[in-house]
Enzyme design. Sequence first.
Site, PDB file in Angstrom:
ATOM      1  N   ASP A 473       0.862  -1.183   0.000  1.00  0.00           N
ATOM      2  CA  ASP A 473       0.000   0.000   0.000  1.00  0.00           C
ATOM      3  C   ASP A 473       0.892   1.225   0.000  1.00  0.00           C
ATOM      4  OD1 ASP A 473      -2.330  -1.195   0.080  1.00  0.00           O
ATOM      5  OD2 ASP A 473      -2.843  -0.799   2.168  1.00  0.00           O
ATOM      6  N   ASP A 794      -4.439  -2.704   4.917  1.00  0.00           N
ATOM      7  CA  ASP A 794      -4.948  -2.211   6.188  1.00  0.00           C
ATOM      8  C   ASP A 794      -6.471  -2.200   6.228  1.00  0.00           C
ATOM      9  OD1 ASP A 794      -5.327  -0.266   4.359  1.00  0.00           O
ATOM     10  OD2 ASP A 794      -4.193   1.290   5.381  1.00  0.00           O
ATOM     11  N   ASP A 798      -9.113  -5.333   2.029  1.00  0.00           N
ATOM     12  CA  ASP A 798      -7.857  -5.982   1.634  1.00  0.00           C
ATOM     13  C   ASP A 798      -7.823  -7.449   2.050  1.00  0.00           C
ATOM     14  OD1 ASP A 798      -6.795  -3.725   0.513  1.00  0.00           O
ATOM     15  OD2 ASP A 798      -5.917  -3.019   2.380  1.00  0.00           O
TER      16      ASP A 798
END
Length: 1168
Positions: A473, A794, A798
């Site tokens: 990310d 997070d 996901d």
Amino acid sequence: MGDMANSSIEFHPKPQQQREAPHAGGFGCTLAELRSLMELRGAEALQKVQEAYGDVSGLCRRLKTSPTEGLANNANDLEKRRQIYGQNFIPPKQPKTFLQLVWEALQDVTLIILEVAAIVSLGLSFYAPPGEESEACGNVSAGAEDEGEAEAGWIEGAAILLSVTCVVLVTAFNDWSKERQFRGLQSRIEQEQRFSVIRDGQLLQVPVAALVVGDIAQVKYGDLLPADGVLIQGNDLKIDESSLTGESDHVRKSADKDPMLLSGTHVMEGSGRMVVTAVGVNSQTGIIFTLLGAGGEEEEKKDKKGKQQDGAMESSQTKAKKQDGAVAMEMQPLKSAEGGETEEREKKKASVPKKEKSVLQGKLTKLAVQIGKAGLVMSAITVIILVLYFVIETFVVDGRVWLAECTPVYVQYFVKFFIIGVTVLVVAVPEGLPLAVTISLAYSVKKMMRDNNLVRHLDACETMGNATAICSDKTGTLTTNRMTVVQSYLGDTHYKEVPAPSTLTPKILDLLVHAISINSAYTTKILPPEKEGALPRQVGNKTECALLGFVLDLKRDFQPVREQIPEDKLHKVYTFNSVRKSMSTVIRMPDGGFRLFSKGASEILLKKCTNILNSNGEPRGFRPRDRDDMVKKIIEPMACDGLRTICIAYRDFPAAQEPDWDNENEVVGDLTCIAVVGIEDPVRPEVPEAIRKCQRAGITVRMVTGDNINTARAIAAKCGIIQPGEDFLCLEGKEFNRRIRNEKGEIEQERLDKVWPKLRVLARSSPTDKHTLVKGIIDSSTGEQRQVVAVTGDGTNDGPALKKADVGFAMGIAGTDVAKEASDIILTDDNFTSIVKAVMWGRNVYDSISKFLQFQLTVNVVAVIVAFTGACITQDSPLKAVQMLWVNLIMDTFASLALATEPPTESLLLRKPYGRDKPLISRTMMKNILGHAVYQLTIIFTLLFVGELFFDIDSGRNAPLHSPPSEHYTIIFNTFVMMQLFNEINARKIHGERNVFHGIFSNPIFCTIVLGTFAIQIVIVQFGGKPFSCCPLSTEQWLWCLFVGVGELVWGQVIATIPTSQLKCLKEAGHGPGKDEMTDEELAEGEEEIDHAERELRRGQILWFRGLNRIQTQMEVVSTFKRSGSFQGAVRRRSSVLSQLHDVTNLSTPTHVILSAANPTSAAGSES
């Protein structure tokens, strides 16, 4: 309901007191009432609440709590609630006791054989044959009798039993400490989980275990609900209840339709407040766990052999249930193939929760089985030769007759031979392997905690060492996640820094402050810094914190606005989610009309704007042409500076007609843009260096983000993910999907294979895109070996990608509970550099195990050959059973401790990943093993056959049965151990390095063990006496033994000089399971971790089934070719297995399956 009442009595053995207690406590609800209330769903539940309490606030009154202020933070009151309604804690399953573990360790087949041998030996030593006939039995016991040593015959048996006890205790202790570490880790994960509740009107974060019935809890997107409750007020709340109901659709919750919130379910969208009504064992999850616990113990009794890790995540019990189903499905076709014999095994297998084998465990299991087989053959040959030799010499050469009274004497000889055979086997079987893996992993996991990696699944640590790709990310991982507004576009002006409030029209300023303060989660706040001079603390969503910070920078405050319009006055909230990429809030205006505030990604929200505020704060038209202009002149320049652009807009609805709030597209449209702001999220200073390390280590870092492509590209360049002049791709989610999907919209692997190798940045991506990318890289077969992918995540969405990846990293700070639940490792500091540390530890685990193997196999080869040839030539193994067990203890238990705890060094990151198919024993290691074996064998055989001349002592060869220990054999034993000790130092390096002492003092465990072993060896030789078959040695003899031992280090340098490339003849060993060897049997087998003892027992069985399987496949192949062309026969069974395997997600090596699916004929042919 009847069942319910019964079960509540089961859980609470004193129902009478239970009934009276609530009234004593003065609460208006009993435990049983609340439990039965939580059983209901939807309209039923609503009706029950209305009948019993009037409404939810009535329920709150009964529970003596306030829907807005929460409970008073009064310790006595909280304690009283805990006593009446229970604690929010589900007691874990009882760990195995030490005695149970000892019993399990005793199940080891080799140990059982040894025990039997020792007991037989003991029994025979106490049986003394009548003395007169001893002459008739030949020179059998003469030697012993002369020295009056006959009564010492029991010592050997006793010593074997003693050393077996040692081995068992060590194994049990290891298991026990492993279990304890695991429990510790569990409780640490549990303690870290906190939840927001309101007490005394303050929002507090309390540990989940501290929640009590009557607490008012704030629920928001991404939470895992820790207790059951009833919703008081909710905004657009959607819950994933699949963990309880198995239904994957998200359930809408609202105070007026379905207010029941259940523990263990995930909040997928929205936010709200609930009153807690059931905690711990009384909550829905708790009830299930209690039933599971009760069921689990009965299973335990039936299935003692189910030696699965009990610790393996209490939560995985539920997962294991689902997996069982899946595994049982895979096994269906086998039954038809092998007939009834397999069925019992299938049943037994299905009852043990499956744990997928990691790559390393797969390779090790295979290697251990191969070594074990070799040892078995060697020990059998040894026994046969000894027996034949004895029989021929006694009865043929000397021409004796077998006399009845001599039987015990002969049997004693046979037992001695049997014991020698068993010792050869004991030394050959590397039972230290599982131990080394466990110790190495447990040690790494403990140390990784210090590097901010909280490992949830042990094997993730080792898989990480093989990682070839990391999909990370952007926000929070590569950047600091401390966002600030640095540029803005307000009233036709582009400000490069925060404007002075005086330069803005009051109308614009007022609208902006309201739009930001109201249209953000009320849990997001900016609090004063904790220390003087520190930055203000950001609580909640970081993007919203940046906007609230902007309000403060404009010298206004958001708190008064929120107090004026509290959360329950908000008319409608469309919460942020990954599909909308925006958030909107509707409030009622004093004139009866409504005003909608909206904020979101600028390119999305500007498309919905038809007006924009000019410098006087008046709306003017905003046409598509103006929008393109704005994108070019304002948004793109901001994005190219690496800023996230957020648009803030509003819309007024007249009082006359109220719109249909459920029609979101209508409501959020026709907006008036107030401002566009550019938010900076600076790159963490340590990230570029960490990414450089990854690239050097052969790992590709890809950035997957929801931000716009220019922002993403700018940040990727700052981090060093993309370098100028490289050939790389930066794609947006839409473009990525267009490239990988065919006309029908299906994803095609070939198309994906064209994209992913060059892809470095995927922007504006949805969670599905992330999952698609991860799955595509893992399933790809373009490279020479399968990619091993790590993913960070997070958000709630996901989850699928984290689960699919080989290693999933969840963020410890910003991560939602859902993401943590799906992950393998939690990054407690959300920092990318911690991932690099995980790679280092993973590679270190792999290397530690290779070091141990190199050492262990050298000892194995030497000990087996010495025992074998010695026994065949001199009828007695130069190394006695007890000595062998001591050697086994050194090389198994101690060496695994010493070599498995080497700390990692930076140099581990200078090489490419090993890959899944790389053999455990490289050619360099093979060279070391054979080289050292040659040295050791030369020395030992020299000592064995000419040692007595060299040291001028009596020969120890051909000694009678119970003769005292000879100096000659003691020297051989001592030299052998010395060589092992010095070779252990050599084994510290496996890549052919010259300096084997490098960094030796950074590992105190290693030094302690080597010195400790040396000290014990001195004691054994000087004072061990009869039990260890040793007699004390002189100083000169000790110095010679040491001199030969040190020779190992010199010889190691000689071996290092020989270039490995010249030795073409060396084979590697310990490959992963080969592609063509994956028979159906192994596919089912691969799902399961075979315990060492079980492996021994089932080896024959497996081989038998495998043989059957091969023959069947061959017959099928032959018959299909006879029928020519129609491959269905051969393919049918295979494809049915495959189709079902595709449903089972985590297969150990997907590539193999796909291969055999793609080419059924070759797959069938390869088995023949």
